[in-house]
Scaffold this active site. Sequence first.
Site, PDB file in Angstrom:
ATOM      1  CB  SER A  68      77.567  49.353  54.530  1.00  0.00           C
ATOM      2  OG  SER A  68      77.205  50.039  55.724  1.00  0.00           O
ATOM      3  N   GLY A  69      80.313  49.632  56.486  1.00  0.00           N
ATOM      4  CA  GLY A  69      81.173  50.691  57.021  1.00  0.00           C
ATOM      5  C   GLY A  69      80.350  51.679  57.837  1.00  0.00           C
ATOM      6  N   GLY A  70      79.029  51.652  57.678  1.00  0.00           N
ATOM      7  CA  GLY A  70      78.153  52.538  58.448  1.00  0.00           C
ATOM      8  C   GLY A  70      78.007  52.041  59.878  1.00  0.00           C
ATOM      9  CB  VAL A  71      76.975  53.784  62.988  1.00  0.00           C
ATOM     10  CG1 VAL A  71      75.650  54.376  62.608  1.00  0.00           C
ATOM     11  CG2 VAL A  71      76.964  53.457  64.466  1.00  0.00           C
ATOM     12  CG  ASP A  72      72.401  51.635  61.605  1.00  0.00           C
ATOM     13  OD1 ASP A  72      72.787  52.303  62.589  1.00  0.00           O
ATOM     14  OD2 ASP A  72      71.555  52.034  60.797  1.00  0.00           O
ATOM     15  CB  SER A  73      76.236  47.112  58.782  1.00  0.00           C
ATOM     16  OG  SER A  73      77.189  48.028  58.312  1.00  0.00           O
ATOM     17  CB  SER A  74      80.157  49.103  62.209  1.00  0.00           C
ATOM     18  OG  SER A  74      80.522  49.541  60.934  1.00  0.00           O
ATOM     19  CE  LYS A  93      72.332  56.123  62.209  1.00  0.00           C
ATOM     20  NZ  LYS A  93      72.278  55.167  61.100  1.00  0.00           N
ATOM     21  CG  HIS A 112      51.962  66.539  73.770  1.00  0.00           C
ATOM     22  ND1 HIS A 112      51.759  65.263  73.299  1.00  0.00           N
ATOM     23  CD2 HIS A 112      50.960  67.286  73.253  1.00  0.00           C
ATOM     24  CE1 HIS A 112      50.701  65.233  72.519  1.00  0.00           C
ATOM     25  NE2 HIS A 112      50.185  66.454  72.480  1.00  0.00           N
ATOM     26  CB  CYS A 123      47.082  64.624  73.669  1.00  0.00           C
ATOM     27  SG  CYS A 123      46.421  65.905  72.613  1.00  0.00           S
ATOM     28  CE1 TYR A 124      41.402  59.821  69.410  1.00  0.00           C
ATOM     29  CE2 TYR A 124      42.731  57.986  70.220  1.00  0.00           C
ATOM     30  CZ  TYR A 124      41.617  58.459  69.539  1.00  0.00           C
ATOM     31  OH  TYR A 124      40.729  57.569  69.002  1.00  0.00           O
ATOM     32  N   GLY A 168      47.191  61.300  69.418  1.00  0.00           N
ATOM     33  CA  GLY A 168      46.883  60.816  68.073  1.00  0.00           C
ATOM     34  C   GLY A 168      46.077  61.862  67.332  1.00  0.00           C
ATOM     35  CD  GLU A 215      54.610  63.486  74.625  1.00  0.00           C
ATOM     36  OE1 GLU A 215      54.259  63.762  75.786  1.00  0.00           O
ATOM     37  OE2 GLU A 215      53.822  63.393  73.681  1.00  0.00           O
TER      38      GLU A 215
END
Length: 514
Positions: free
Chosen positions: A225-231, A370, A173, A85-86, A58, A175
Amino acid sequence: MDQALAGGIAVLDFGGQYAHLICRRIRALGVYSALLPHDTPLGELKRMEVAGVVLSGGPASVYTEGAPKADPHIFEGTLPMLGICYGYQLMVKAHGGEVVRADRREYGRASVKVVDGGGLLDGLGVDRLACWMSHSDSPARIPPSMHVLASSESSPYAAVKLAGSPQFGVQFHPEVSHTEKGQEVLSNFVLGVCRAQKNWSMQSFLRQSVESLSKLDGRVLCAVSGGVDSSVTAALLSRAVGDRLRSVFIDTGLLREGEGEQVRRFLGQELGVNVAIVDATDRFLEGLEGVRDPEEKRKVVGKTFADVFEEFAKDEGPFAYLAQGTLYPDVIESGRSTGPASVIKTHHNVGGLPAGLSMKVVEPLRELYKDEVRELGTLMGLPSTVVEKHPFPGPGLAVRVVGEVTREKLRICRESSRIVERILGEEGLYGKVWQAFAYVGDDKVTGVLGDERKLGYQVTVKVVESVDAMTADWSRLDPRVLERISNAITNEVSEVVAVAYSISSKPPATIEPQ
Ligand code: XMP
């Protein structure tokens, strides 16, 4: 989400830029992990039956007033813990050590020498690691209860273990991909120390989601909408509730080419989703007549969308639920955040729930990133043309047509963008860039066709690279590819006589022209 953390790893969010990344890295090990607020009480962590906890980095300094703190009880027991770290500095302070602001900040690569594996750094096969550091503060004195596992030139206490307890701290880090063996370090902690359950996979997520969504009783409405998330959202719900799902695709007339057709084919025919296609082009374009101001255009599109959606919901209703393709970063960014330093982004999606409708919101993707949604879409049989699609702004081409939105400019913008996408696809570059499109304004430039001078449009092509759209850089495309794009646009879109390429990064420009 809490329930899902049983046997998994909670990451307490102290506002570090890599806090999300820790969750992703842990999930990549097959273990479920989620961000929780930094002050989540020990009792709650126990109730959730987490296998261990990571304290993220942080930006604060542990002694600063108002600096984010953890519940002090988490340091006392035997809960497996990794402070990064923090988070590590908080552990040092909690156990009576001392943290100071270093004379020099330590950013970037540092060579860390492992002196004792201690369970965390075991089996790495090397005794020196190139690790990524990013800190101003560091422990000046560790408490007697901690012993050193690794040190670097600037950080004598680069990694430590608390005696008699499965608690560790690292100044570097693990990660980030720049840290050598970072994933092995996380794996040692998550699988070795915490013995977390390896039950996170897209297959299991799919199974569990369908099972729990199938318990929704009542009809569900989902706008696609045709996008990946809503599909993916619609495909998931269709599997879970079958005919009780009604999805609607509202054609605003401001979409990419072939969007409606793709929805009809892949969602409707191939996946059997019940989709209604509503062509509202005229309504949107009438609303946009004479409007030049970008914010005003957004308002018109948003309002028209809400009206058309509400009418559909009323005509076809009642619906008990509204399904939305909200992702994990959206949840974090939209105020339901966990951490002290999360950025609140203004969400400029059109739609939202119109005031006149009362439906419960269902967000089946709210735990996913995503790339995980793309993986889920592939698993469910959505074609790569849908799953790999670039993001597209809610107000659509209304923000890529500069000035008034006319049918002519819309067509130029749509056809030119299709050409940009087609050529990048042919060159194997489409999946390597964040977004690629063309935009157009009102000004005409002189061209020469045969012996004739002709005024025509100039379109600007934008191809950008980004990881999260917060910053972006223009893509250094090979001039040969740019030339192909330019030639194809001027040959195929008759109103265009000139093509420009945008070489602006974000900031100062934004990705969309408006
Ligand atoms: P900017 O233009 O702000 O865009 O750099 C960042 C990302 O967000 C998308 N974008 C939008 N998305 N409604 C949306 O749903 C909008 O009004 C909007 N404006 C930008 C943009 O495509 C980019 O990926």
